[in-house]
Scaffold this active site. Sequence first.
Site, PDB file in Angstrom:
ATOM      1  N   HIS A 231      13.003 -66.987  16.952  1.00  0.00           N
ATOM      2  CA  HIS A 231      13.077 -67.238  18.401  1.00  0.00           C
ATOM      3  C   HIS A 231      13.671 -66.033  19.132  1.00  0.00           C
ATOM      4  CE1 HIS A 231      11.809 -71.384  18.960  1.00  0.00           C
ATOM      5  NE2 HIS A 231      12.573 -71.807  17.965  1.00  0.00           N
TER       6      HIS A 231
ATOM      7  N   CYS B  41      10.028 -77.993  15.838  1.00  0.00           N
ATOM      8  CA  CYS B  41      10.782 -77.154  16.767  1.00  0.00           C
ATOM      9  C   CYS B  41      11.010 -77.931  18.060  1.00  0.00           C
ATOM     10  CB  CYS B  41       9.983 -75.881  17.055  1.00  0.00           C
ATOM     11  SG  CYS B  41      10.763 -74.764  18.228  1.00  0.00           S
ATOM     12  N   LEU B  42      12.232 -77.839  18.588  1.00  0.00           N
ATOM     13  CA  LEU B  42      12.539 -78.571  19.818  1.00  0.00           C
ATOM     14  C   LEU B  42      11.712 -78.072  20.993  1.00  0.00           C
ATOM     15  CD1 LEU B  42      16.411 -79.019  19.553  1.00  0.00           C
ATOM     16  CD2 LEU B  42      14.602 -80.619  18.921  1.00  0.00           C
TER      17      LEU B  42
ATOM     18  N   HIS C 185      13.893 -69.521  10.939  1.00  0.00           N
ATOM     19  CA  HIS C 185      13.163 -70.121  12.067  1.00  0.00           C
ATOM     20  C   HIS C 185      13.843 -69.750  13.394  1.00  0.00           C
ATOM     21  CE1 HIS C 185      11.165 -73.755  14.110  1.00  0.00           C
ATOM     22  NE2 HIS C 185      12.110 -73.403  14.956  1.00  0.00           N
ATOM     23  N   GLU C 186      15.162 -69.935  13.426  1.00  0.00           N
ATOM     24  CA  GLU C 186      15.887 -69.670  14.676  1.00  0.00           C
ATOM     25  C   GLU C 186      15.908 -68.181  14.995  1.00  0.00           C
ATOM     26  OE1 GLU C 186      16.376 -72.127  16.451  1.00  0.00           O
ATOM     27  OE2 GLU C 186      16.292 -73.699  14.926  1.00  0.00           O
TER      28      GLU C 186
ATOM     29  N   GLN D 107      15.527 -70.488  23.771  1.00  0.00           N
ATOM     30  CA  GLN D 107      14.920 -71.806  24.011  1.00  0.00           C
ATOM     31  C   GLN D 107      15.498 -72.476  25.259  1.00  0.00           C
ATOM     32  OE1 GLN D 107      15.493 -73.083  19.656  1.00  0.00           O
ATOM     33  NE2 GLN D 107      13.707 -74.251  20.297  1.00  0.00           N
TER      34      GLN D 107
ATOM     35  N   GLY E  58      18.880 -77.122  14.923  1.00  0.00           N
ATOM     36  CA  GLY E  58      19.069 -75.705  15.226  1.00  0.00           C
ATOM     37  C   GLY E  58      18.505 -75.399  16.601  1.00  0.00           C
TER      38      GLY E  58
HETATM   39 ZN    ZN Z   1      12.380 -73.649  17.078  1.00  0.00          ZN
END
Ligand code: ZN
Length: 201
Positions: free
Chosen positions: A167, A121-122, A163-164, A78, A73
Amino acid sequence: MASSFAKMARQAEQTSRTVQVPKQVLDAPPLTIHKLGDQVLRQPAKRISKVDEAVRELARDMLRSMYSAHGIGLAAPQVGVHKQLLVIDLDPENAATPPMVLVNPEINTTSAALTTYEEGCLSIPGVYLSVVRPSEAEVSYRDEQGRPRRIKADGLLARCILHEMDHLKGVLFVDLVSDELSLNEELKDHGFHRDDVHSQR
Ligand code: ZN
């Protein structure tokens, strides 16, 4: 979200063929993923007024960058774009499964029931910590064609969407971690700073 969340794609049925890209790791992904400590991640995202080809191209570039980083995701902030756009693919190993694209997602309801799950998380590579979230969420959004959609998600999909969506508000999963000791340790081990966490507990 990061790829330790593997499998469980049964709910990702929405067809997003117009934004599908090869699921491969590129030497030079088109977008840079910002990391914890970068203020870009803390700015709220704005609604997208029109779902046009530029939005779809951004979604494709986000997917290319997400697959290259072994993620499942990614949210537009991000990659430094403050628009309400998410891409999700819970089945990155399967070339045929289409990704989901969520434009302007809104939560209608979440379950009272909560679950604890280890998230990554990326934007915080290597860090995995337990986070408590609602087990289910009903979310409205527009798809990559601008069509209104509504999904009732549970399991990994609910987890990933929530989660996304955080962001988009400038919230990172580490802000929700209640185990202070593990948080400090994990961050330190991976070269991140506790001061960059905006704890919500
Ligand atoms: Zn994340």
